[in-house]
Design a protein around this motif. Structure first.
Motif: not given
Length: 382
Positions: A212-219, A224-230, A246-253
């Motif tokens: 859970s912690g691993f995937f939370e860090n990935k998320l 953060e990358r999404e925010h930087e892109a914006e 949303a698609g970039k982060a969706a898989f890890f989400m």
């Protein structure tokens, strides 16, 4: 809105309770009802967490989670996992376990009774770790402050919850396990079995928490990358597709949500063994509860609001702690499943009532959260 969101859950509830009466009469009805309430309450915070993440996903991935994801959660964890636990502890195949539960219930009960110390130790340790990690965490909102404040200070000691869990396991192995029930009404020394199963439960909790912690860090990295892109898009004046982001982060989400679902459903499934050993009743009760988790998730996403009953999560975790201790006690002593169920439901009901009183006090104080929390807490500490 309410019927549209919860319609399927209401339908599954009615069918499940009718099936319980047909299968085992009114006692089975009571067991399934208690399991349903317990699963809903224990997974309420799961729905809140799911909603908070799900609202960041695009419509396609939301639909994937609410269809394929729920099928994995309901059939994979709530229906298959209990069978796997019985099969492993009783040293039989999963298909044989299901067949025995339907066609040779007496033989099935013998196997489960003999395997119960292992199931109880495994489940007791897993649930105890969930409770200890919750109670030792310093939280802004506290329910029973006279308990939670000093424990939060103790929680600053590293690995305290693991140490306490191991001490409880040793005590259980040296007391309850040395005089455990076995089939035929006698007793046997199950100390080694209890120790091994308890350690396995502890390891399982640590693995699930680690994933859970691993995937939370990935998320968090993806967000953060999404925010930087914006931010980059604002500086350059370029338009960035919200759906693409949303698609970039969706898989890890999606992966993160599935791991969360698995970890949250562990406590419901393991807790169910403290109430009943019958696979059919567990499947009915936990299946009904899982449907409400889905409906609650959809409701929270559509309403754009989160849980107002802030003590409900506390009550659910206290119920988990109570179930953990009851499971360990049942290594030697038999406890009626209805009593076990009512303990959990009573704690959750108490926390709900405290939440309602807190909200009323908060309104009366004009939004002073600390004052409202103190007023609402007075009866809790009596």
């Amino acid at each position: 809105m309410l019927l549209k969101t919860f319609g399927w859950s209401f339908a599954v509830t009615a069918l499940g309770l009718v099936a319980a009466v047909i299968y085992g009469g009114w006692e089975a009805f009571g067991v399934v009802a208690i399991l349903s309430v317990l699963e809903i309450s224990l997974s309420f915070d799961n729905a809140v967490v799911n909603a908070g993440i799900l609202k960041k996903m695009n419509a396609f991935w939301q639909k994937i989670f609410l269809t394929i994801g729920v099928l994995i959660a309901v059939f994979g964890m709530r229906l298959v996992f209990p069978v796997v636990i019985v099969a492993i502890t009783a040293k039989i195949g999963p298909i044989e376990a299901v067949d025995l539960s339907f066609n040779q219930p007496e033989r099935y009960q013998e196997l489960v009774t003999d395997a119960h110390p292992a199931i109880a130790a495994f489940g007791g340790m897993f649930l105890l770790m969930i409770f200890l990690d919750f109670i030792f965490e310093d939280r802004d909102i506290q329910w029973l402050r006279w308990i939670e404040r000093p424990l939060a200070k103790l929680g600053k000691v590293d690995m305290l919850s693991v140490c306490i869990a191991l001490i409880v396991l040793l005590i259980s192995a040296m007391t309850f396990a040395t005089n455990a029930h076995q089939h035929g009404g006698g007793h046997a020394d199950k100390a080694e079995t209890v120790l091994l199963a308890g350690i396995a439960g502890l390891i399982t909790y640590l693995i699930v928490g680690g994933l859970s912690g691993f995937f939370e860090n990935k998320l968090e990295e993806e967000e953060e990358r999404e925010h930087e892109a914006e931010e980059e898009a604002k500086r350059t004046g370029k338009k960035v597709s919200a759906v693409a982001l949303a698609g970039k982060a969706a898989f890890f989400m999606f992966l993160y949500l599935e791991v969360l679902d698995a970890s949250f459903s562990f406590d419901g499934v393991i807790g169910a063994f403290a109430i009943t050993n019958e696979i059919v009743l567990m499947a009915l009760g936990l299946g009904i509860g899982a449907m409400y988790v889905r409906s609650l998730t959809v409701y929270l996403v559509r309403q754009g609001t989160l849980d107002d009953y802030v003590y409900l999560e506390h009550g659910a975790h206290y119920a988990i702690g109570a179930l953990a201790m009851i499971l360990l006690v049942t290594i030697q002593y038999q406890i009626n499943e209805l009593i076990t169920g009512f303990v959990g439901v009573a704690l959750i009901g108490w926390s709900f009532w405290s939440s309602v009183r807190r909200n009323k006090a908060l309104e009366a104080e004009g939004g002073d959260d600390d004052a409202a929390g103190s007023k609402a807490e007075v009866p809790s500490g009596v």
